[in-house]
Every structure is written in C-alpha cells, then in structure tokens.
Design a protein around this motif. Structure first.
Motif, PDB file in Angstrom:
ATOM      1  N   ILE A  95       0.836  -1.190   0.000  1.00  0.00           N
ATOM      2  CA  ILE A  95       0.000   0.000   0.000  1.00  0.00           C
ATOM      3  C   ILE A  95       0.874   1.245   0.000  1.00  0.00           C
ATOM      4  CG2 ILE A  95      -1.685   1.295   1.362  1.00  0.00           C
ATOM      5  CD1 ILE A  95      -2.858  -1.379   2.228  1.00  0.00           C
ATOM      6  N   SER A  96       1.950   1.206   0.749  1.00  0.00           N
ATOM      7  CA  SER A  96       2.797   2.396   0.837  1.00  0.00           C
ATOM      8  C   SER A  96       3.522   2.692  -0.468  1.00  0.00           C
ATOM      9  CB  SER A  96       3.801   2.244   1.974  1.00  0.00           C
ATOM     10  OG  SER A  96       4.685   1.182   1.717  1.00  0.00           O
TER      11      SER A  96
ATOM     12  N   GLN B  32       0.393   9.663   4.055  1.00  0.00           N
ATOM     13  CA  GLN B  32       0.026   8.708   5.087  1.00  0.00           C
ATOM     14  C   GLN B  32      -1.488   8.545   5.160  1.00  0.00           C
ATOM     15  OE1 GLN B  32       1.413   9.706   8.993  1.00  0.00           O
ATOM     16  NE2 GLN B  32       0.700   7.793   9.890  1.00  0.00           N
ATOM     17  N   GLN B  33      -2.213   9.617   4.972  1.00  0.00           N
ATOM     18  CA  GLN B  33      -3.669   9.543   5.011  1.00  0.00           C
ATOM     19  C   GLN B  33      -4.198   8.669   3.874  1.00  0.00           C
ATOM     20  OE1 GLN B  33      -5.652  13.309   4.659  1.00  0.00           O
ATOM     21  NE2 GLN B  33      -7.642  12.460   5.229  1.00  0.00           N
ATOM     22  N   GLN B  34      -3.625   8.810   2.706  1.00  0.00           N
ATOM     23  CA  GLN B  34      -4.036   7.983   1.574  1.00  0.00           C
ATOM     24  C   GLN B  34      -3.723   6.517   1.845  1.00  0.00           C
ATOM     25  OE1 GLN B  34      -2.055   8.953  -2.085  1.00  0.00           O
ATOM     26  NE2 GLN B  34      -3.470   7.775  -3.332  1.00  0.00           N
ATOM     27  N   ALA B  35      -2.591   6.231   2.454  1.00  0.00           N
ATOM     28  CA  ALA B  35      -2.235   4.851   2.786  1.00  0.00           C
ATOM     29  C   ALA B  35      -3.196   4.271   3.812  1.00  0.00           C
ATOM     30  CB  ALA B  35      -0.802   4.804   3.312  1.00  0.00           C
ATOM     31  N   MET B  36      -3.581   5.059   4.807  1.00  0.00           N
ATOM     32  CA  MET B  36      -4.507   4.580   5.825  1.00  0.00           C
ATOM     33  C   MET B  36      -5.891   4.298   5.236  1.00  0.00           C
ATOM     34  SD  MET B  36      -3.359   6.979   9.043  1.00  0.00           S
ATOM     35  CE  MET B  36      -4.805   6.597   9.972  1.00  0.00           C
ATOM     36  N   MET B  37      -6.360   5.160   4.371  1.00  0.00           N
ATOM     37  CA  MET B  37      -7.667   4.943   3.748  1.00  0.00           C
ATOM     38  C   MET B  37      -7.649   3.738   2.809  1.00  0.00           C
ATOM     39  SD  MET B  37      -9.694   7.003   5.129  1.00  0.00           S
ATOM     40  CE  MET B  37     -11.105   6.808   4.086  1.00  0.00           C
TER      41      MET B  37
ATOM     42  N   ALA C  28      -5.661   1.142   3.096  1.00  0.00           N
ATOM     43  CA  ALA C  28      -5.599  -0.039   3.957  1.00  0.00           C
ATOM     44  C   ALA C  28      -6.972  -0.371   4.516  1.00  0.00           C
ATOM     45  CB  ALA C  28      -4.607   0.192   5.086  1.00  0.00           C
ATOM     46  N   PHE C  29      -7.709   0.647   4.922  1.00  0.00           N
ATOM     47  CA  PHE C  29      -9.060   0.412   5.436  1.00  0.00           C
ATOM     48  C   PHE C  29      -9.950  -0.180   4.358  1.00  0.00           C
ATOM     49  CE2 PHE C  29     -13.412   1.919   6.169  1.00  0.00           C
ATOM     50  CZ  PHE C  29     -13.653   1.316   7.388  1.00  0.00           C
ATOM     51  N   MET C  30      -9.845   0.336   3.134  1.00  0.00           N
ATOM     52  CA  MET C  30     -10.693  -0.148   2.044  1.00  0.00           C
ATOM     53  C   MET C  30     -10.319  -1.562   1.597  1.00  0.00           C
ATOM     54  SD  MET C  30     -12.876   2.164   1.781  1.00  0.00           S
ATOM     55  CE  MET C  30     -13.745   1.727   0.308  1.00  0.00           C
ATOM     56  N   ILE C  31      -9.106  -1.980   1.888  1.00  0.00           N
ATOM     57  CA  ILE C  31      -8.694  -3.342   1.560  1.00  0.00           C
ATOM     58  C   ILE C  31      -9.009  -4.302   2.707  1.00  0.00           C
ATOM     59  CG2 ILE C  31      -6.672  -4.812   1.149  1.00  0.00           C
ATOM     60  CD1 ILE C  31      -5.535  -2.517  -0.533  1.00  0.00           C
ATOM     61  N   MET C  32      -8.774  -3.845   3.932  1.00  0.00           N
ATOM     62  CA  MET C  32      -8.940  -4.728   5.085  1.00  0.00           C
ATOM     63  C   MET C  32     -10.403  -5.053   5.390  1.00  0.00           C
ATOM     64  SD  MET C  32      -6.034  -5.715   5.999  1.00  0.00           S
ATOM     65  CE  MET C  32      -6.486  -6.533   7.503  1.00  0.00           C
ATOM     66  N   LEU C  33     -11.293  -4.110   5.225  1.00  0.00           N
ATOM     67  CA  LEU C  33     -12.700  -4.365   5.544  1.00  0.00           C
ATOM     68  C   LEU C  33     -13.294  -5.493   4.689  1.00  0.00           C
ATOM     69  CD1 LEU C  33     -15.014  -3.540   7.375  1.00  0.00           C
ATOM     70  CD2 LEU C  33     -15.668  -1.851   5.662  1.00  0.00           C
ATOM     71  N   PRO C  34     -13.165  -5.451   3.363  1.00  0.00           N
ATOM     72  CA  PRO C  34     -13.662  -6.595   2.586  1.00  0.00           C
ATOM     73  C   PRO C  34     -12.900  -7.890   2.886  1.00  0.00           C
ATOM     74  CG  PRO C  34     -13.316  -4.714   1.157  1.00  0.00           C
ATOM     75  CD  PRO C  34     -12.745  -4.359   2.486  1.00  0.00           C
ATOM     76  N   SER C  35     -11.616  -7.778   3.198  1.00  0.00           N
ATOM     77  CA  SER C  35     -10.839  -8.977   3.518  1.00  0.00           C
ATOM     78  C   SER C  35     -11.377  -9.661   4.763  1.00  0.00           C
ATOM     79  CB  SER C  35      -9.368  -8.626   3.723  1.00  0.00           C
ATOM     80  OG  SER C  35      -8.797  -8.187   2.529  1.00  0.00           O
TER      81      SER C  35
END
Length: 95
Positions: free
Chosen positions: A1-2, A8-13, A15-22
C-alpha cells in the motif's frame, strides 16, 4: 500500500478499504460455504482466509503442520507475490 500511496492519510484509507472486505470475505464473520459461489472463488485470493483456516485447525482441531501445508503454501505464495509486486512498483516509482 505504501508503494502506491503519496501520503500517510491515503495509505490509511487504502488499507481500510482493503482490510474491511478482507475481513468480511475471510470467513471470520460469515461462513464461506454460505456465500454465493462467485464470491467463494474470490476468497481464494484473500490471505486472511488461509490464516483463519490455520488458526482454527491448530486451536480447535489440534491438527499438525502436515495437514496445514496447503494453507501455509497459499499464504507463502500470496506473501511472495505481494512482496514481488511491491518491489516492481517501488522500482518503477523511483526511476
């Protein structure tokens, strides 16, 4: 992601968009067998699915490593694939 994020904000968002469906598709909240068949095939591309199978096998069933080799192999493959893609993207971004 990085490697694909600029801030950093874009990376956090991302990650959230990938982790939730995962998490939803991993079988933690809903059994994979109860999901529609096309979604079941998509779950083979998600690493948490294999991790949960390993954890359930060890803690609930008490099985050993030899029975978990397919899941361990799949996790290793997905990890190496992700690592290789991040190296390729990082080299393209810096040159």
């Amino acid at each position: 992601i990085s490697t694909v994020s600029n801030t950093q904000q874009q990376a956090m968002m991302t990650a959230f968009m990938i982790m939730l469906p995962s998490i939803i598709l991993s079988g933690l909240l809903f059994p994979i067998a109860n999901m529609p068949v096309p979604i079941q095939y998509i779950t083979y591309l998600i690493a948490p699915r294999y991790f949960l199978e390993i954890i359930r096998g060890i803690f609930l069933k008490g099985i050993g490593v030899s029975e978990l080799l397919p899941q361990i192999g799949a996790l290793m493959f997905l990890g190496l694939l992700t690592f290789a893609l991040s190296i390729i993207i990082f080299k393209k971004k810096n040159t």
